[in-house]
Design a protein around this motif. Structure first.
Motif, PDB file in Angstrom:
ATOM      1  N   SER A 464     -10.258  -2.963 -45.874  1.00 27.56           N
ATOM      2  CA  SER A 464     -10.411  -1.711 -45.142  1.00 27.56           C
ATOM      3  C   SER A 464      -9.320  -0.510 -45.454  1.00 27.56           C
ATOM      4  O   SER A 464      -9.746   0.636 -45.521  1.00 27.56           O
ATOM      5  N   LYS A 465      -7.937  -0.711 -45.864  1.00 30.82           N
ATOM      6  CA  LYS A 465      -7.276   0.243 -46.433  1.00 30.82           C
ATOM      7  C   LYS A 465      -7.753   0.999 -47.685  1.00 30.82           C
ATOM      8  O   LYS A 465      -7.673   1.854 -47.863  1.00 30.82           O
ATOM      9  N   GLU A 467     -11.114   0.982 -48.802  1.00 37.12           N
ATOM     10  CA  GLU A 467     -12.172   1.923 -48.344  1.00 37.12           C
ATOM     11  C   GLU A 467     -11.643   3.486 -47.782  1.00 37.12           C
ATOM     12  O   GLU A 467     -12.372   4.354 -48.281  1.00 37.12           O
ATOM     13  N   GLU A 468     -10.521   3.438 -47.051  1.00 42.04           N
ATOM     14  CA  GLU A 468      -9.941   4.636 -46.629  1.00 42.04           C
ATOM     15  C   GLU A 468      -9.420   5.447 -47.592  1.00 42.04           C
ATOM     16  O   GLU A 468      -9.575   6.641 -47.707  1.00 42.04           O
ATOM     17  N   LYS A 471     -12.536   7.097 -49.641  1.00 44.32           N
ATOM     18  CA  LYS A 471     -12.981   8.215 -48.959  1.00 44.32           C
ATOM     19  C   LYS A 471     -11.994   9.221 -48.995  1.00 44.32           C
ATOM     20  O   LYS A 471     -12.603  10.474 -49.059  1.00 44.32           O
ATOM     21  N   GLU A 472     -10.536   9.174 -48.848  1.00 38.86           N
ATOM     22  CA  GLU A 472      -9.935  10.304 -48.961  1.00 38.86           C
ATOM     23  C   GLU A 472      -9.940  11.070 -50.139  1.00 38.86           C
ATOM     24  O   GLU A 472      -9.875  12.239 -50.477  1.00 38.86           O
TER      25      GLU A 472
END
Length: 627
Positions: A464-465, A467-468, A471-472
């Motif tokens: 999950s980290k 993916e974040e 995106k950034e």
């Protein structure tokens, strides 16, 4: 509290210490003169000739006069500085020195030494002024002899003062080291009543005890410990009951200590009257010197109770003692025996406690206590109103419950297992691992699994980290953060850049030209040297000559050397003859300089350690003119 305040105030104040043992020896006048004149002879030049310049002769003898004066001044200043000044020391020591050495005589001796120092300075000043006008070596020498003679005469007149001061120095060095400001127990009484025996009992001192009067002729000091503090106990000579002006030097030492030392006074009385004085005389002495006990705690020790106890006294003596000690306030009477040591420790403890309490009262009455108390604050915590019961674990409560049966099973320790199994024992640390499944205790934990580091996948939220983070990064690219903008330069900036390029190019051309011109000033190599190096012989052939010329040109360009400048010692000289003459002149000019650089007349040089003409035979009766 008494002990606490005493320690605090004693640490806070600075105590003066008197070290009379460090005073330097005072030599007699004859020895002092020999020391000074010998030092003058050793430390100053000794050779002078009449053909020298008169200024040099004057300075030679003036130096001797000034050196002698400065040494005498240094010696006398040291004597005056090391002896104590009666006005600057404690009144106890001032009165003690007055009794032992006569204050007027002591001051007069120091004053005469001081006057001699000034007279010697004046003599040196006068004769130095006269030496400036000396017109010959003979006159300068006579003035020097007169100056040193007058200085020696002045010192010879002070011989009696120097001898007296040396006696005072020796006696001061034998005085006990008494600190007037520390905790002190002071004993007094008639001779032979047991004062020295009491000091020997409670301290490590070894005062002489004899069965006759005035065994103790001076003050003796011993030291003892009480409540972790150091106390000094002073034994005084015996005092007789007579007027103050009739007392001798021995008795006056005790009177001085009683008058000036802040101490607890212990009055020792002999009940058996074996000291040679009746109890009535001892009480009269107590009443006679009672003014010296003002503002001091007082203890009365009735000694020799092994010979006669207070109960065995007659009614007349009992009434006398009661009447004598009732008049004195705060007097504690304690019987004791220095022979059997009954009551000795009680007298010591009572005296120490009384002095501690008295010192605290004095300091509490002063102004310093208020300043200290204003800076002190004692914090007292408030009691909590909340009731907090004790927290007892349930297992303990279960054991305390009635009917509890203690289990027989006792946990077996690894040490017990090792003793049972012996050599078959193997330490197993994994059996105590706390895991959900006990079967997993012995599984091997790999570090790498299928090409991946297991430590990278320990975090359960790692995907999950990731993916974040992706995106950034995409948002930053869309916003154009990573795009590089082309520079938009104005015409003026473009012109400045073009000029900078031209300047840099011009600089590089100049640098290159400088490198080319660097080798042009070298000395050319001759054609003959080049031929010799290359092994080419001289020939008349034109073809060979042309080839040799070409080769010489190449070598000339290759072997150009730097021009060698002549040295400074031969610069400006035409030929070898002139160089030789210049070197001779140079040596001649350095002769004078070399003479001054070597050992001169004032340098101390002893060719023979013991010259025979000075150290053989007896010295004749004549004048010591060599000084």
């Amino acid at each position: 509290s008494t002990l606490l305040y005493t320690i605090k105030f004693e640490v806070g104040c600075t105590m003066a210490s008197y070290n009379f043992k460090s005073i330097t020896v005072v030599p007699p006048a004859k020895d002092l003169i020999d020391i000074i004149l010998s030092k003058t002879q050793r430390k100053t030049p000794t050779i002078i000739h009449k053909h020298y310049q008169i200024s040099r002769i004057r300075s030679f003898y003036m130096r001797k006069v000034k050196f002698t004066e400065s040494n005498l001044n240094e010696k006398l200043t040291g004597i005056l500085g090391e002896f104590p000044k009666i006005e600057d020391i404690h009144p106890f020591y001032a009165d003690l020195m007055n009794i032992l050495y006569d204050k007027d005589h002591y001051k007069l001796a120091l004053g005469q030494i001081n006057m001699a120092k000034h007279l010697i300075g004046n003599v040196a000043k006068d004769y130095t002024r006269l030496l400036k006008f000396g017109d010959s070596m003979y006159r300068c020498k006579q003035l020097k002899r007169a100056a040193l003679g007058r200085m020696c005469t002045i010192m010879k007149r002070q011989n009696s003062s120097l001898l007296y001061l040396e006696q005072v120095r020796q006696h001061l060095g034998r005085l006990p080291s008494i600190d007037p400001n520390t905790r002190t127990l002071l004993l007094f009484g008639f001779p032979n009543v047991g004062k020295s025996s009491f000091v020997n009992n409670i301290t490590r001192a070894n005062v002489e005890v004899q069965p006759y009067a005035f065994t103790t002729k001076s003050l003796y000091v011993g030291h003892t410990d009480y409540k972790y503090l150091r106390w000094q106990v002073i034994d005084t000579p015996g005092i007789l009951d007579k007027p103050l002006e009739d007392r001798n030097t021995i008795e006056m030492q005790a009177i001085t200590a009683l008058a000036h030392l802040r101490a607890c006074v212990i009055c020792v009385l002999d009940l058996s009257e074996e000291c040679g004085y009746s109890l009535q005389q001892q009480c009269d002495l107590f009443n006679n010197i009672k003014p010296l006990f003002a503002n001091k705690p007082l203890i009365v020790a009735l000694n020799k109770i092994d010979r006669k106890r207070p109960e065995d006294l007659s009614q007349e003596y009992k009434d006398l003692l009661e009447e004598t000690f009732k008049k004195a306030a705060n007097v504690v009477v304690i019987p004791m025996s220095t022979l059997t040591q009954d009551g000795v420790s009680e007298v010591q403890n009572t005296a120490c406690d009384a002095l501690l309490a008295h010192r605290v009262e004095q300091k509490m009455a002063g102004n310093k206590v208020e300043n200290i108390m204003n800076r002190l604050h004692v914090a007292v915590p408030k009691a909590s109103q909340e009731i907090r019961p004790a927290n007892i674990p349930e297992a303990i409560l279960a054991r305390r419950a009635p009917g509890y049966v203690k289990p027989d099973t006792i946990k077996k320790l690894e040490r017990d297992m090792e003793l049972e199994m012996g050599d078959d024992y193997i330490l197993d640390l994994k059996k105590h691992y706390d895991l959900p499944n006990n079967e997993d205790r012995y599984d091997d934990i790999p570090e790498v699994w299928e090409g991946h580091n297991i430590a990278d996948f320990v975090d359960p939220d790692i995907m999950s980290k990731l993916e974040e983070l992706e995106k950034e990064e995409a948002m930053l690219e869309e916003a154009g953060v990573y795009e590089s903008e082309e520079e938009d330069l104005t015409e003026e900036q473009m012109e400045v850049r073009e000029k900078a390029k031209l300047i840099r190019k011009e600089k590089s051309v100049i640098r290159h030209q400088h490198r080319l011109n660097k080798h042009r000033n070298r000395t050319p190599v001759s054609e003959r040297v080049i031929r010799k190096k290359q092994g080419i012989k001289r020939t008349r052939s034109l073809s060979r000559a042309s080839d040799a010329a070409v080769t010489a040109m190449d070598v000339d360009a290759k072997f150009q050397t730097k021009k060698v400048k002549p040295g400074r010692d031969v610069s400006g000289l035409r030929d070898a003859k002139q160089i030789k003459v210049a070197k001779v002149l140079k040596k001649r000019s350095q002769v004078k300089m070399n003479q001054f650089g070597k050992a001169g007349e004032s340098d101390r040089h002893i060719a023979a350690k013991l010259p025979k003409h000075l150290f053989s035979g007896k010295r004749g009766a004549g004048k010591t003119q060599r000084r």
